[in-house]
Motif scaffolding. Structure first.
Motif, PDB file in Angstrom:
ATOM      1  N   VAL A 276       0.839  -1.196   0.000  1.00 58.80           N
ATOM      2  CA  VAL A 276       0.000   0.000   0.000  1.00 58.80           C
ATOM      3  C   VAL A 276       0.877   1.250   0.000  1.00 58.80           C
ATOM      4  N   VAL A 277       1.749   1.334   0.969  1.00 62.77           N
ATOM      5  CA  VAL A 277       2.810   2.336   1.040  1.00 62.77           C
ATOM      6  C   VAL A 277       4.028   1.622   1.603  1.00 62.77           C
ATOM      7  N   ASN A 278       5.142   2.311   1.679  1.00 60.90           N
ATOM      8  CA  ASN A 278       6.351   1.691   2.204  1.00 60.90           C
ATOM      9  C   ASN A 278       6.115   1.158   3.617  1.00 60.90           C
ATOM     10  N   GLY A 279       6.332  -0.134   3.805  1.00 61.44           N
ATOM     11  CA  GLY A 279       6.183  -0.749   5.112  1.00 61.44           C
ATOM     12  C   GLY A 279       4.796  -1.272   5.435  1.00 61.44           C
ATOM     13  N   VAL A 280       3.843  -1.109   4.533  1.00 61.07           N
ATOM     14  CA  VAL A 280       2.479  -1.576   4.783  1.00 61.07           C
ATOM     15  C   VAL A 280       2.028  -2.481   3.645  1.00 61.07           C
ATOM     16  N   ILE A 281       1.668  -3.706   3.982  1.00 61.29           N
ATOM     17  CA  ILE A 281       1.176  -4.687   3.013  1.00 61.29           C
ATOM     18  C   ILE A 281      -0.275  -5.014   3.335  1.00 61.29           C
ATOM     19  N   SER A 282      -1.130  -4.958   2.328  1.00 58.54           N
ATOM     20  CA  SER A 282      -2.515  -5.381   2.522  1.00 58.54           C
ATOM     21  C   SER A 282      -2.710  -6.762   1.919  1.00 58.54           C
ATOM     22  N   THR A 283      -3.466  -7.599   2.624  1.00 55.79           N
ATOM     23  CA  THR A 283      -3.868  -8.908   2.115  1.00 55.79           C
ATOM     24  C   THR A 283      -5.384  -8.911   2.027  1.00 55.79           C
ATOM     25  N   THR A 284      -5.901  -9.005   0.805  1.00 55.68           N
ATOM     26  CA  THR A 284      -7.345  -8.899   0.579  1.00 55.68           C
ATOM     27  C   THR A 284      -7.919 -10.229   0.116  1.00 55.68           C
ATOM     28  N   TYR A 285      -8.934 -10.674   0.829  1.00 59.48           N
ATOM     29  CA  TYR A 285      -9.677 -11.878   0.454  1.00 59.48           C
ATOM     30  C   TYR A 285     -11.007 -11.405  -0.136  1.00 59.48           C
ATOM     31  N   GLY A 286     -11.161 -11.573  -1.438  1.00 62.10           N
ATOM     32  CA  GLY A 286     -12.347 -11.083  -2.117  1.00 62.10           C
ATOM     33  C   GLY A 286     -13.250 -12.186  -2.621  1.00 62.10           C
ATOM     34  N   ASN A 287     -14.279 -11.777  -3.358  1.00 62.73           N
ATOM     35  CA  ASN A 287     -15.252 -12.709  -3.916  1.00 62.73           C
ATOM     36  C   ASN A 287     -15.866 -13.588  -2.832  1.00 62.73           C
ATOM     37  N   CYS A 288     -16.129 -12.983  -1.669  1.00 62.04           N
ATOM     38  CA  CYS A 288     -16.724 -13.713  -0.550  1.00 62.04           C
ATOM     39  C   CYS A 288     -18.243 -13.759  -0.721  1.00 62.04           C
TER      40      CYS A 288
END
Length: 342
Positions: A276-288
């Motif tokens: 997302v930005v330096n040092g921040v990772i997003s993990t997205t679980y979609g199609n729920c």
């Protein structure tokens, strides 16, 4: 809660800082309110299901209200946004404090008042039922069903039923505040995040989405009545609720595993990661199911504090250039109850 976090929240709860908190939102002081009785569900639906509402039973800014639950007079602090014109149901965000903390400390620590004023939602901060000391902080802890206290000790016999309190508080606030019942959300920090996780599971038919901060869990006794959208931030330098899990009974498995368990319950696709930005990772679980989402923000170097706030990062790390409260509200706003999203 870490000693540093507890100390900071204790300081933030002083009168001077509460003035600073409310001044940023043009608020006055804390107003003492009378007891509010939970309304029958039919009355709640009638009160907030239409296009217009009566004037709310609370003043703008901070006020202390009381809700009767199991024969006990329980405390709820309310932040009603300034500039909101009564007449239309509004979203409600329930903000749950951590172990050893209080509602006022949580409102100060989460810095949510300015977000509420900007976007026009009411914040409700209930007080947990178990007196609890965490470091230098003397506050309260939640009676999370089947979970021991942060100290490892079991919940005291005769402790108030906090899940029933949550049900009663939601019903009472729905009536008193003219809440949009399709836009009720829950967040919380640390022990409050664990309680938010429990509420999101047990009350999935009422809660549109949850955002447990620094304390995401998937209750072992959870049987979702309806799929639930979940957002969480957690730091890799969290020493109280370690990102990779611990041997503590109240914590055990890792945060990524908690997110995966929510995703599995919602029947989501495999998680997709991005920076997302330096040092921040997003993990997205979609199609729920029903357009729900499960999203975990992993913040490298964040300690056991509300994300994005000063001093939330370990030595050598800087606060990431993003606003977790804005991200949380955007997530909430895009996930009303029983409405699919793209």
């Amino acid at each position: 809660m870490s000693t540093a976090a507890a100390t900071r929240l204790t300081v933030l709860a002083t009168s001077a800082v509460l003035v600073a908190l409310t001044a940023s939102a043009c608020a006055a002081g804390v107003t003492e309110g009378s007891s509010i009785k939970p309304a029958p569900q039919a009355a709640v639906a009638a009160a907030s299901g239409g296009n217009t509402c009566a004037k709310p039973d609370v003043p703008a800014g901070l006020s202390t209200q009381h809700v009767m639950s199991d024969g006990m007079r329980r405390t709820v602090v309310v932040y009603y946004p300034h500039g909101h014109k009564p007449g239309k149901p509004m979203p409600m965000v329930i903000d749950l404090h951590g172990s050893g903390s209080t509602p006022l400390q949580q409102l100060a620590g989460s810095e949510i008042a300015a977000t509420a004023d900007k976007h026009g939602f009411v914040v409700v901060a209930p007080q947990a039922g178990i007196p609890f000391i965490a470091g230098k902080s003397h506050g309260f802890a939640w009676n999370v069903p089947g979970v021991p206290l942060m100290s490892g000790r079991p919940v005291p016999k005769g402790a108030p039923n906090d899940m029933q309190f949550m049900r009663d508080a939601i019903a009472a606030m729905n009536k008193a505040l003219c809440v949009d019942t399709k836009r009720i959300y829950v967040t919380g920090f640390s022990g409050g995040a664990r309680m938010a996780s429990q509420v999101g599971c047990e009350l999935s038919g009422q809660i549109a989405a949850v955002a447990p901060m620094s304390g995401l869990r998937m209750p072992g006794n959870c049987k979702l009545g309806r799929s639930e959208s979940v957002l969480s931030f957690h730091g890799t330098s969290d020493g109280t609720n370690p990102y990779n899990g611990s041997k503590q009974i109240y914590w055990s498995y890792s945060v990524p595993v908690a997110a995966q368990r929510w995703a599995a319950a919602d029947h989501c696709d495999k998680g997709v990661q991005k920076q997302v930005v330096n040092g921040v990772i997003s993990t997205t679980y979609g199609n729920c199911d029903n357009g729900r989402q499960v999203v975990l923000y992993t913040v490298t170097g964040q300690r056991h504090m509300w994300p994005g706030t000063p001093d939330s990062m370990a030595k050598g790390y800087t606060v990431p250039k993003l606003d977790p409260n804005e991200i949380m509200w955007s997530f909430f706003e895009s996930h009303p109850l029983d409405a699919a999203t793209a």
